[in-house]
Scaffold this active site. Structure first.
Site, mmCIF file in Angstrom:
data_model
loop_
_atom_site.group_PDB
_atom_site.id
_atom_site.type_symbol
_atom_site.label_atom_id
_atom_site.label_comp_id
_atom_site.label_asym_id
_atom_site.label_seq_id
_atom_site.Cartn_x
_atom_site.Cartn_y
_atom_site.Cartn_z
ATOM 1 N N GLY A 53 0.841 -1.194 0.000
ATOM 2 C CA GLY A 53 0.000 0.000 0.000
ATOM 3 C C GLY A 53 0.866 1.231 0.000
ATOM 4 O O GLY A 53 2.061 1.157 0.323
ATOM 5 N N CYS A 80 5.317 -6.002 1.684
ATOM 6 C CA CYS A 80 5.635 -4.565 1.688
ATOM 7 C C CYS A 80 4.907 -3.858 2.841
ATOM 8 O O CYS A 80 5.210 -4.116 3.992
ATOM 9 C CB CYS A 80 5.309 -3.978 0.308
ATOM 10 S SG CYS A 80 6.106 -2.402 0.020
ATOM 11 N N TYR A 81 3.944 -3.011 2.558
ATOM 12 C CA TYR A 81 3.215 -2.360 3.653
ATOM 13 C C TYR A 81 2.626 -3.403 4.601
ATOM 14 O O TYR A 81 2.585 -3.197 5.813
ATOM 15 C CB TYR A 81 2.084 -1.481 3.083
ATOM 16 C CG TYR A 81 1.262 -0.775 4.143
ATOM 17 C CD1 TYR A 81 1.622 0.489 4.594
ATOM 18 C CD2 TYR A 81 0.129 -1.368 4.694
ATOM 19 C CE1 TYR A 81 0.871 1.142 5.574
ATOM 20 C CE2 TYR A 81 -0.623 -0.740 5.671
ATOM 21 C CZ TYR A 81 -0.252 0.514 6.107
ATOM 22 O OH TYR A 81 -0.990 1.151 7.074
ATOM 23 N N HIS A 167 8.075 -7.559 -3.709
ATOM 24 C CA HIS A 167 6.769 -7.979 -4.244
ATOM 25 C C HIS A 167 6.895 -9.320 -4.981
ATOM 26 O O HIS A 167 7.311 -9.340 -6.140
ATOM 27 C CB HIS A 167 6.228 -6.910 -5.200
ATOM 28 C CG HIS A 167 5.785 -5.683 -4.473
ATOM 29 N ND1 HIS A 167 4.493 -5.541 -4.012
ATOM 30 C CD2 HIS A 167 6.454 -4.576 -4.094
ATOM 31 C CE1 HIS A 167 4.385 -4.376 -3.384
ATOM 32 N NE2 HIS A 167 5.560 -3.777 -3.413
ATOM 33 N N GLU A 169 4.549 -11.049 -6.138
ATOM 34 C CA GLU A 169 3.458 -11.222 -7.107
ATOM 35 C C GLU A 169 3.792 -10.674 -8.484
ATOM 36 O O GLU A 169 3.169 -11.052 -9.469
ATOM 37 C CB GLU A 169 2.170 -10.570 -6.575
ATOM 38 C CG GLU A 169 2.162 -9.038 -6.507
ATOM 39 C CD GLU A 169 2.810 -8.447 -5.246
ATOM 40 O OE1 GLU A 169 3.653 -9.132 -4.638
ATOM 41 O OE2 GLU A 169 2.496 -7.300 -4.890
ATOM 42 N N SER A 222 -18.471 -8.013 -29.105
ATOM 43 C CA SER A 222 -17.589 -7.398 -30.095
ATOM 44 C C SER A 222 -16.978 -8.446 -31.006
ATOM 45 O O SER A 222 -16.389 -8.122 -32.022
ATOM 46 C CB SER A 222 -16.461 -6.653 -29.375
ATOM 47 O OG SER A 222 -15.593 -7.597 -28.777
ATOM 48 N N GLY A 223 -17.098 -9.722 -30.612
ATOM 49 C CA GLY A 223 -16.448 -10.770 -31.388
ATOM 50 C C GLY A 223 -15.099 -11.117 -30.798
ATOM 51 O O GLY A 223 -14.493 -12.118 -31.156
ATOM 52 N N ASP A 226 -13.118 -11.508 -24.893
ATOM 53 C CA ASP A 226 -13.715 -11.118 -23.615
ATOM 54 C C ASP A 226 -15.235 -11.120 -23.672
ATOM 55 O O ASP A 226 -15.898 -11.754 -22.858
ATOM 56 C CB ASP A 226 -13.218 -9.730 -23.190
ATOM 57 C CG ASP A 226 -11.717 -9.619 -23.320
ATOM 58 O OD1 ASP A 226 -11.062 -10.668 -23.260
ATOM 59 O OD2 ASP A 226 -11.208 -8.498 -23.487
ATOM 60 N N SER A 227 -15.792 -10.404 -24.658
ATOM 61 C CA SER A 227 -17.254 -10.352 -24.691
ATOM 62 C C SER A 227 -17.830 -11.712 -25.072
ATOM 63 O O SER A 227 -18.938 -12.058 -24.660
ATOM 64 C CB SER A 227 -17.743 -9.242 -25.623
ATOM 65 O OG SER A 227 -17.277 -9.448 -26.923
ATOM 66 N N LYS A 368 -6.311 -11.342 -19.069
ATOM 67 C CA LYS A 368 -6.632 -11.925 -20.372
ATOM 68 C C LYS A 368 -6.400 -13.437 -20.468
ATOM 69 O O LYS A 368 -7.241 -14.174 -20.961
ATOM 70 C CB LYS A 368 -5.774 -11.225 -21.437
ATOM 71 C CG LYS A 368 -6.213 -11.502 -22.843
ATOM 72 C CD LYS A 368 -7.330 -10.583 -23.183
ATOM 73 C CE LYS A 368 -7.789 -10.636 -24.584
ATOM 74 N NZ LYS A 368 -8.724 -9.519 -24.844
#
Ligand code: XMP
Length: 512
Positions: A53, A80-81, A167, A169, A222-223, A226-227, A368
């Site tokens: 953070g 970290c934080y 970090h 991650e 959208s093709g 994702d959609s 993604k």
């Protein structure tokens, strides 16, 4: 019930990345704001990760959580934080560092078992901190150090409490995945009982819950991957109460409309409507050259169309979108404004306040590649799942300057050639995106003894894992040559082809 890891958010940009890493290890996790962490303890809890953070743990008003969490009796990993918070609350001390550590840093292990089992004695980690731990709490020992940070990793093996100043991650930490795996599997004893199939079912369930028994969703299809994945989720959740709308904006790639119509009619029982809107979009873009204005105008028009479509259905109070997590952090200022807005991704930044439709965005916290995996689990065809990403505003953000019908047509033809030449040679394998850009730059050329003064087309090809950072790709000489010849010979108005060799950052993937 699945084994669960609680991720406590202290306001880091990387919190969702931590969640993603935990999912990668097939462990279910829940991200909660720090002040509510104590409400999420319970029997299924196997461990807790405290995020980083931007604050200083020793300052008044710094984000905090109930100390009841420390009594939960499960392992805790502070990052970290998160580590500094642990120290402050367990009797240690945190102070402003004499120097800051930012970026790649060499770290040396003092203890190579347990959390660091399998990690090299000298490794490289990603640091981003100004404060440092000065005094360890009782029971803690140093596990690793760097030149500027004596307490780069600490732990109390008896209570299973650990802190990392770096970090684990982020991909820049070379062996970060190993450290997280050790924490999840070795320290917390998670068995990995959470699969992508479970995630798909959870998303289906949550969409069904959100829209209720009678609600209907208007889904912008959208093709793209994702959609399409959202379409599959919504269809499983509420069947034909999901109405997919595919808008032909006039800014689509060659063959896009046919592909979408065929795929969705073949593979889904989705209620699909195709809206012809080329004139509307190109009309709104006439005379507009500013990238943000273009994006806003396109976003606005999409919303208008979805609103009009929603009126056809009695209970369509929901708008479905394929928003992903990288879209969210780049478009909106996360955590109250600390993050700079880079671009208004049309499905996040361009929505009006008086939308009067509730958003259904089941992929909002995913990346993604996770969405691709979900698509496979949900039974989407591979050609759909593996497609390169295509932005919502379409060719407009690759057509620098005004999107006149002529220029868009030119760009579409160039883009088809770039795609064909990459795919014909298999050079698209492992490449995140490969496309053409109409640069708006004009230059002098000579063709058939005649002077030309036409536009330059750029080839843009990048490698990326989530679109947030990217490296440019060097296509083969033969591929570049074929693209150059074909584009210049076949497309009137383009007399020069260049290769874009800019990574992200400092560039972005799309030109606008
Ligand atoms: P940039 O250009 O910001 O793009 O580096 C990162 C990734 O996001 C895609 N992109 C979009 N996707 N709506 C979308 O759905 C948008 O408005 C949008 N703008 C960029 C881009 O293609 C790349 O994969």
């Amino acid at each position: 019930m699945h084994e669960r890891i609680l991720i406590v958010d202290f306001g880091s940009q990387y919190t969702q990345l931590i969640a993603r890493r935990v999912r990668e290890h097939q462990v279910f996790s829940e991200v909660v704001p720090a002040h509510r962490a104590h409400e999420h303890l319970g029997e299924d809890l196997k461990g807790i990760i405290l995020s980083g953070g931007p604050a200083s743990a020793y300052l008044e008003g710094a984000p905090t959580m109930s100390e009841a969490v420390l009594e939960a009796g499960v392992p805790i990993l502070g990052i970290c934080y998160g580590m500094q918070w642990l120290c402050e609350h367990l009797g240690g001390a945190v102070v402003p560092g004499e120097s800051r550590e930012f970026g790649f840093t060499e770290m040396h292990l003092d203890h190579r078992e347990g959390l660091f089992s399998g990690v090299s004695a000298d490794t490289v980690v990603w640091m981003s901190h100004g404060d440092r731990v000065e005094k360890l709490p009782a029971g803690f020992a140093r596990l690793a150090h760097t030149a500027d940070c004596p307490e780069a990793a600490i732990g109390d093996e008896a209570r299973k409490l650990y802190g990392l100043q770096f970090h684990p991650e982020v991909a820049h930490t070379r062996e970060g995945i190993t450290v997280l795996r050790n924490f999840l599997h070795w320290v917390c004893r998670c068995s990995g009982d959470w699969t992508p199939g479970d995630l798909a079912q959870e998303l289906v369930r949550s969409v069904a819950e959100q829209v209720g028994e009678t609600g209907e969703i208007v889904l912008g299809l959208s093709g793209g991957v994702d959609s399409s994945v959202v379409g599959a989720i919504c269809q499983q959740a509420i069947g034909r109460r999901c109405h997919a709308i595919f808008v032909d904006t006039g800014l689509l790639r060659a063959g896009e409309r046919e592909l979408v119509e065929n795929t969705f009619r073949d593979h889904f029982e989705l209620d699909l409507t195709v809206v012809d809107a080329e004139d509307r979009f190109l009309g709104k873009l006439a005379g507009v050259t500013d990238p943000e204005q273009k994006r806003k105008a396109i976003g606005y028009e999409f919303v208008e169309i979805f609103r009009e479509q929603a009126k056809r259905f009695e209970n369509a109070h929901f708008l479905g979108q394929g928003t992903l997590y990288p879209d969210v952090i780049e478009s909106v200022a996360a955590h109250g404004g600390a993050t700079e807005v880079i671009k208004s991704h049309h499905n996040v930044g361009g929505l009006p306040e008086d939308l009067e439709m509730e958003l259904v965005e089941p992929l909002r916290l995913l990346f993604k590649d996770e969405v691709r995996e979900l698509g496979r689990v949900l039974g989407l065809p591979e050609e759909m799942v593996a497609r390169q990403p295509f932005p919502g505003p379409g060719l407009a953000v690759r057509c620098v300057g005004e999107c006149t019908p002529d220029r868009v047509k030119r760009l579409r033809a160039a883009d088809a050639i770039v795609r064909e030449e990459f795919e014909r040679r298999g050079e698209h394998e492992g490449v995140w995106q490969y496309f053409a850009v109409l640069t708006g730059a004009r230059s002098v050329g000579v063709m058939g003894d005649q002077r030309t003064y036409e536009e330059a087309c750029a080839i843009r090809a990048v490698q990326s894992s989530d679109g947030m950072t990217a490296d440019w790709v060097y296509p083969s000489h033969a591929c570049l040559q074929a693209i150059s010849n074909r584009v210049i010979n076949q497309i009137r108005g383009i007399n020069r082809v260049v290769l874009d060799v800019t990574s992200k950052p400092p560039g972005t993937i799309e030109w606008e």
